[in-house]
Design a protein around this motif. Structure first.
Motif, PDB file in Angstrom:
ATOM      1  N   ASP A  52       0.756  -0.791   0.096  1.00 40.86           N
ATOM      2  CA  ASP A  52       0.632  -0.099  -0.047  1.00 40.86           C
ATOM      3  C   ASP A  52       0.965   1.430  -0.146  1.00 40.86           C
ATOM      4  OD1 ASP A  52      -2.320  -1.468  -0.244  1.00 40.86           O
ATOM      5  OD2 ASP A  52      -1.754  -1.677   2.173  1.00 40.86           O
ATOM      6  N   VAL A  53       0.470   1.899  -0.637  1.00 44.00           N
ATOM      7  CA  VAL A  53       0.641   3.596  -0.342  1.00 44.00           C
ATOM      8  C   VAL A  53       0.004   4.194   0.434  1.00 44.00           C
ATOM      9  CG1 VAL A  53       1.936   5.929  -1.851  1.00 44.00           C
ATOM     10  CG2 VAL A  53       2.673   3.346  -2.602  1.00 44.00           C
ATOM     11  N   VAL A  54       0.321   4.889   1.127  1.00 45.70           N
ATOM     12  CA  VAL A  54      -0.962   5.895   1.850  1.00 45.70           C
ATOM     13  C   VAL A  54      -0.791   7.432   1.978  1.00 45.70           C
ATOM     14  CG1 VAL A  54      -2.547   5.836   4.238  1.00 45.70           C
ATOM     15  CG2 VAL A  54      -1.425   3.681   3.584  1.00 45.70           C
ATOM     16  N   PHE A  55      -1.313   8.196   1.380  1.00 50.02           N
ATOM     17  CA  PHE A  55      -0.827   9.631   1.483  1.00 50.02           C
ATOM     18  C   PHE A  55      -2.167  10.754   2.823  1.00 50.02           C
ATOM     19  CE2 PHE A  55      -1.451  13.688  -1.275  1.00 50.02           C
ATOM     20  CZ  PHE A  55      -0.539  14.293  -0.987  1.00 50.02           C
ATOM     21  N   LYS A  56      -2.135  11.345   3.028  1.00 47.31           N
ATOM     22  CA  LYS A  56      -2.958  12.083   4.010  1.00 47.31           C
ATOM     23  C   LYS A  56      -3.393  10.822   4.119  1.00 47.31           C
ATOM     24  CE  LYS A  56      -3.836  15.845   2.745  1.00 47.31           C
ATOM     25  NZ  LYS A  56      -4.833  16.714   1.846  1.00 47.31           N
ATOM     26  N   GLY A  57      -3.597   9.748   4.911  1.00 46.50           N
ATOM     27  CA  GLY A  57      -4.188   9.225   5.847  1.00 46.50           C
ATOM     28  C   GLY A  57      -5.223   8.043   4.534  1.00 46.50           C
ATOM     29  N   LYS A  58      -5.153   7.815   2.725  1.00 46.36           N
ATOM     30  CA  LYS A  58      -5.783   7.867   2.243  1.00 46.36           C
ATOM     31  C   LYS A  58      -4.721   6.404   1.340  1.00 46.36           C
ATOM     32  CE  LYS A  58      -8.446   9.803  -0.076  1.00 46.36           C
ATOM     33  NZ  LYS A  58      -9.741  11.082  -1.454  1.00 46.36           N
ATOM     34  N   ILE A 118      -3.996   5.319  -1.874  1.00 53.65           N
ATOM     35  CA  ILE A 118      -4.519   5.610  -2.891  1.00 53.65           C
ATOM     36  C   ILE A 118      -3.906   4.490  -4.426  1.00 53.65           C
ATOM     37  CG2 ILE A 118      -3.553   8.034  -2.691  1.00 53.65           C
ATOM     38  CD1 ILE A 118      -0.595   7.545  -3.428  1.00 53.65           C
ATOM     39  N   ASN A 119      -3.586   3.263  -4.084  1.00 58.07           N
ATOM     40  CA  ASN A 119      -3.108   2.363  -4.523  1.00 58.07           C
ATOM     41  C   ASN A 119      -4.545   1.466  -4.847  1.00 58.07           C
ATOM     42  OD1 ASN A 119      -2.392   1.338  -1.722  1.00 58.07           O
ATOM     43  ND2 ASN A 119      -2.145  -0.374  -2.391  1.00 58.07           N
ATOM     44  N   LYS A 120      -5.579   2.236  -3.919  1.00 56.52           N
ATOM     45  CA  LYS A 120      -6.650   1.316  -3.960  1.00 56.52           C
ATOM     46  C   LYS A 120      -7.936   2.384  -4.673  1.00 56.52           C
ATOM     47  CE  LYS A 120      -5.157  -2.174  -2.089  1.00 56.52           C
ATOM     48  NZ  LYS A 120      -5.023  -2.886  -0.579  1.00 56.52           N
ATOM     49  N   ILE A 121      -7.536   3.609  -5.205  1.00 58.40           N
ATOM     50  CA  ILE A 121      -9.001   4.500  -5.417  1.00 58.40           C
ATOM     51  C   ILE A 121      -8.703   4.737  -6.571  1.00 58.40           C
ATOM     52  CG2 ILE A 121      -8.366   6.175  -3.591  1.00 58.40           C
ATOM     53  CD1 ILE A 121      -6.895   7.532  -4.939  1.00 58.40           C
ATOM     54  N   GLY A 122      -9.857   4.655  -7.516  1.00 56.02           N
ATOM     55  CA  GLY A 122     -10.418   4.905  -8.478  1.00 56.02           C
ATOM     56  C   GLY A 122      -9.631   5.693  -9.854  1.00 56.02           C
ATOM     57  N   ALA A 123      -9.475   6.042 -11.178  1.00 60.14           N
ATOM     58  CA  ALA A 123      -8.666   7.871 -11.712  1.00 60.14           C
ATOM     59  C   ALA A 123      -9.099   8.634 -11.400  1.00 60.14           C
ATOM     60  CB  ALA A 123      -9.350   6.846 -13.217  1.00 60.14           C
ATOM     61  N   ARG A 124     -10.761   9.061 -11.000  1.00 60.28           N
ATOM     62  CA  ARG A 124     -10.946  10.592 -10.780  1.00 60.28           C
ATOM     63  C   ARG A 124     -10.121  10.728  -9.472  1.00 60.28           C
ATOM     64  NH1 ARG A 124     -14.658  13.668 -11.460  1.00 60.28           N
ATOM     65  NH2 ARG A 124     -16.345  12.299 -12.971  1.00 60.28           N
ATOM     66  N   GLN A 125     -10.433   9.969  -8.262  1.00 56.83           N
ATOM     67  CA  GLN A 125      -9.409  10.039  -7.125  1.00 56.83           C
ATOM     68  C   GLN A 125      -7.670  10.713  -7.172  1.00 56.83           C
ATOM     69  OE1 GLN A 125     -11.809   6.559  -5.545  1.00 56.83           O
ATOM     70  NE2 GLN A 125     -11.896   8.729  -3.141  1.00 56.83           N
ATOM     71  N   VAL A 126      -7.710   9.525  -8.204  1.00 56.63           N
ATOM     72  CA  VAL A 126      -6.091   9.588  -8.755  1.00 56.63           C
ATOM     73  C   VAL A 126      -5.508  10.974  -9.343  1.00 56.63           C
ATOM     74  CG1 VAL A 126      -4.544   8.647 -10.120  1.00 56.63           C
ATOM     75  CG2 VAL A 126      -5.537   7.015  -8.862  1.00 56.63           C
ATOM     76  N   LYS A 127      -6.134  11.584 -10.084  1.00 57.58           N
ATOM     77  CA  LYS A 127      -6.231  13.062  -9.940  1.00 57.58           C
ATOM     78  C   LYS A 127      -6.316  13.462  -9.046  1.00 57.58           C
ATOM     79  CE  LYS A 127      -8.311  15.947 -13.755  1.00 57.58           C
ATOM     80  NZ  LYS A 127      -9.378  16.220 -14.891  1.00 57.58           N
ATOM     81  N   GLN A 128      -7.569  13.824  -8.250  1.00 57.68           N
ATOM     82  CA  GLN A 128      -7.055  15.048  -7.057  1.00 57.68           C
ATOM     83  C   GLN A 128      -5.867  14.466  -6.568  1.00 57.68           C
ATOM     84  OE1 GLN A 128     -10.743  13.436  -5.002  1.00 57.68           O
ATOM     85  NE2 GLN A 128     -12.297  15.057  -7.082  1.00 57.68           N
ATOM     86  N   VAL A 129      -5.747  13.334  -5.590  1.00 56.02           N
ATOM     87  CA  VAL A 129      -4.434  13.681  -5.513  1.00 56.02           C
ATOM     88  C   VAL A 129      -3.529  13.988  -6.101  1.00 56.02           C
ATOM     89  CG1 VAL A 129      -2.855  11.613  -4.386  1.00 56.02           C
ATOM     90  CG2 VAL A 129      -5.320  11.205  -3.771  1.00 56.02           C
TER      91      VAL A 129
END
Length: 256
Positions: A61-67, A69-80
């Motif tokens: 896992d890669v956790v950025f600010k508690g999230k 980010i390797n488990k999130i979708g494309a839209r959320q990746v763009k936000q991160v």
């Protein structure tokens, strides 16, 4: 203080069977200026690209600010990615565009690619881009095409583009690998000073141990995809350096 980034049991195996990363674990706290050292092929670039999802990890896992980010979708990746600036070894500029327009591409995560392609940036964004260029000493070059610049100037544009994102974290992948010593010092001075002034956390990949020792608040040594040193520069001994750049294997040296 809570970590801004956590890398947990990260592993990356490429399709040809190459194990680029194997069980990588570390935390990054706000304000740190971490330099990752290691020989070519150690996995340094893969590590940074897994952190910002340019490369998909095999496991961990890669956790950025508690999230995670390797488990999130494309839209959320763009936000991160808005909050994670990337500085590339080969600059990744658009040669035909002006310097200031290349910097403004750091705002695409906010404005959208269509507006960006049409050059429809706000006056505030343009003013901020020009201010950033002033900070890195490129205000006189802002209307030049990117391909008219020297390598050192191109890298300063790359840094400026990352800063235009207003990032919390900057990842710099061998930012001085193709530069002469004088240009390298200018680039490292800019990255270090701006991150300190703007309270931006940084992870920088470098080959040059002497440069790492000068700038890093913490050094991570990687060899064959594994962390074998993680600690303060003052604890990086000659024996550990030799181990990082030799063919033998050694357990993690944690000198924090």
């Amino acid at each position: 203080m809570n970590p801004i980034l956590q890398v947990e049991n990260l592993k990356k195996v490429y399709s040809d069977g190459t194990v680029a990363l194997n069980n990588i674990n570390f935390e990054v706290h706000p304000g740190e200026f971490i330099v990752v050292i290691g020989p070519s092929g150690a996995g340094k670039s893969t590590l940074l690209r897994c952190i910002n999802r340019l490369v998909e990890p095999t496991s961990g896992d890669v956790v950025f600010k508690g999230k995670k980010i390797n488990k999130i979708g494309a839209r959320q990746v763009k936000q991160v990615r808005r909050e994670i600036g990337m500085v590339f070894q080969n600059f990744n500029l658009i040669d035909r565009l002006s310097v200031v327009n290349n910097v403004l591409h750091g705002r695409l995560g906010y404005t959208g690619t269509i507006k960006g392609a049409l050059g429809l940036f706000s006056k505030k964004d343009i003013a901020e881009a020009e201010e950033i260029l002033e900070r890195v000493g490129l205000s006189k070059q802002k209307y030049k095409r990117a391909d008219e610049l020297s390598g050192g100037q191109m890298q300063r544009v790359g840094i400026s583009r990352a800063l235009a994102q207003r990032p919390r974290l900057i990842l710099a992948d061998e930012p001085i690998a193709s530069l002469d010593p004088a240009s390298s010092k200018i680039i490292m001075d800019h990255i270090f000073t701006i991150c300190k002034e703007d309270k931006i956390t940084a992870i920088v990949n470098l080959h040059q141990v002497d440069v790492a020792m000068k700038y890093a608040t913490r050094i991570i040594g990687i060899k064959s995809g594994e962390v074998i040193f993680d600690g303060q520069p003052s604890h990086l001994t000659k024996n550990i350096i030799d181990e990082i750049y030799s063919n033998a294997k050694q357990p993690l040296v944690n000198a924090q």
